[in-house]
Motif scaffolding. Structure first.
Motif, short mmCIF file in Angstrom:
data_model
loop_
_atom_site.label_atom_id
_atom_site.label_comp_id
_atom_site.label_asym_id
_atom_site.label_seq_id
_atom_site.Cartn_x
_atom_site.Cartn_y
_atom_site.Cartn_z
N PHE A 1 50.35 32.92 33.06
CA PHE A 1 49.60 32.03 33.94
C PHE A 1 50.36 30.72 34.10
O PHE A 1 50.32 29.86 33.24
N ASP A 2 51.07 30.56 35.18
CA ASP A 2 51.79 29.33 35.45
C ASP A 2 50.80 28.21 35.70
O ASP A 2 49.72 28.42 36.23
N ALA A 3 51.20 27.00 35.37
CA ALA A 3 50.33 25.84 35.54
C ALA A 3 49.94 25.64 37.00
O ALA A 3 48.85 25.16 37.29
N ASP A 4 50.79 26.08 37.94
CA ASP A 4 50.46 25.88 39.35
C ASP A 4 49.34 26.82 39.82
O ASP A 4 48.82 26.65 40.91
N ARG A 5 48.97 27.81 39.02
CA ARG A 5 47.84 28.68 39.37
C ARG A 5 46.50 28.02 39.05
O ARG A 5 45.47 28.51 39.42
N GLY A 6 46.52 26.94 38.31
CA GLY A 6 45.27 26.26 37.99
C GLY A 6 44.56 26.93 36.83
O GLY A 6 45.18 27.47 35.93
N SER A 7 43.23 26.90 36.87
CA SER A 7 42.45 27.41 35.74
C SER A 7 42.01 28.86 35.93
O SER A 7 41.23 29.37 35.15
N SER A 8 42.49 29.54 36.97
CA SER A 8 42.16 30.95 37.14
C SER A 8 43.37 31.69 37.69
O SER A 8 44.24 31.10 38.32
N ALA A 9 43.40 32.99 37.44
CA ALA A 9 44.50 33.82 37.91
C ALA A 9 44.00 35.23 38.16
O ALA A 9 43.09 35.71 37.48
N GLY A 10 44.56 35.89 39.13
CA GLY A 10 44.24 37.28 39.43
C GLY A 10 45.48 38.12 39.33
O GLY A 10 46.55 37.72 39.76
N ILE A 11 45.35 39.31 38.75
CA ILE A 11 46.49 40.20 38.55
C ILE A 11 46.11 41.60 39.01
O ILE A 11 45.04 42.10 38.67
N VAL A 12 46.98 42.25 39.77
CA VAL A 12 46.80 43.63 40.19
C VAL A 12 47.46 44.52 39.15
O VAL A 12 48.60 44.28 38.76
N ILE A 13 46.74 45.56 38.71
CA ILE A 13 47.28 46.46 37.68
C ILE A 13 47.18 47.91 38.15
O ILE A 13 46.34 48.26 38.98
N ALA A 14 48.07 48.74 37.64
CA ALA A 14 48.03 50.19 37.87
C ALA A 14 47.85 50.86 36.51
O ALA A 14 48.35 50.35 35.50
N HIS A 15 47.14 51.98 36.48
CA HIS A 15 46.94 52.67 35.20
C HIS A 15 46.97 54.18 35.40
O HIS A 15 46.69 54.69 36.48
N ALA A 16 47.33 54.88 34.32
CA ALA A 16 47.34 56.34 34.29
C ALA A 16 47.09 56.76 32.86
O ALA A 16 47.58 56.13 31.92
N GLY A 17 46.28 57.82 32.67
CA GLY A 17 45.98 58.23 31.31
C GLY A 17 45.35 59.59 31.20
O GLY A 17 45.18 60.31 32.19
N LEU A 18 44.99 59.93 29.96
CA LEU A 18 44.35 61.20 29.61
C LEU A 18 43.02 60.92 28.94
O LEU A 18 42.85 59.88 28.30
N GLY A 19 42.11 61.87 29.03
CA GLY A 19 40.83 61.70 28.37
C GLY A 19 40.12 63.02 28.16
O GLY A 19 40.60 64.09 28.56
N PHE A 20 38.96 62.91 27.55
CA PHE A 20 38.12 64.07 27.28
C PHE A 20 36.68 63.68 27.54
O PHE A 20 36.23 62.62 27.13
#
Length: 178
Positions: free
Chosen positions: A120-139
């Motif tokens: 979180f860079d200081a120029d982003r202020g007090s909030s930040a948004g991040i896009v994420i990708a995920h892949a996994g296994l489950g039951f």
């Protein structure tokens, strides 16, 4: 309070998708307990959060799932929205599954503390948004007529230019079919 309306829309969408098939294939509303470890540049964090989710059958082997997760750590709060596509080799809601999807994480500082340094860079202020990708296994398994339990583990990575990183997420959910 401002997140109640998106939660209502999210759950209403899945509730309206009920089918006329047996109870085990109807959409379910889930309570999720998620633990994650993330390493973004020089920022390492492990946390446990809670959330609501839903899953609806698309075909014999595919389902659309998603969750909204809330949490708070020492100096920040977060909300993570993660839709997923799940593939079950045998039947939806039963047995092993593979999941993949994208998500959006919104972080906000507590008590107006300004983030310093990555991710979180200081120029982003007090909030930040991040896009994420995920892949996994489950039951997933059906415990009783309308109650299911699901466990999964997924690798995730940020696709945000300012916050390159990766991590793992484990998810335990208890679902109730409509």
């Amino acid at each position: 309070m401002k997140y109640l309306f998106p939660i209502f829309l999210f759950t209403s969408f899945f509730a309206s998708a009920q089918s006329t098939e047996t109870i085990q294939t109807k959409p379910s509303l889930n309570f999720n307990l998620i633990s994650a470890y993330n390493s973004i540049d020089s920022f390492d964090e492990a946390f446990v959060s809670y959330g609501l989710g839903a899953e609806a059958k698309m075909s014999k082997r595919f389902s659309l799932a998603g969750n909204i997760t809330f949490g708070e750590e020492d100096f920040w709060r977060f909300v993570i929205i993660q839709p997923s596509l799940k593939f079950y080799p045998s039947n939806v809601f039963k047995g092993i599954f593979v999941k993949t999807g994208f998500g959006y994480a919104k972080f906000k500082t507590v008590n107006n503390v300004v983030f310093l340094g990555q991710p979180f860079d200081a120029d982003r202020g007090s909030s930040a948004g991040i896009v994420i990708a995920h892949a996994g296994l489950g039951f997933s398994t059906i415990v009783k007529e309308k109650i299911s339990i699901s466990l999964s583990i997924a690798a995730q990575g940020s696709i945000d230019i300012d916050a390159d990183g990766s991590g793992f997420q484990s998810d335990f959910s208890i679902g109730y079919a409509f």
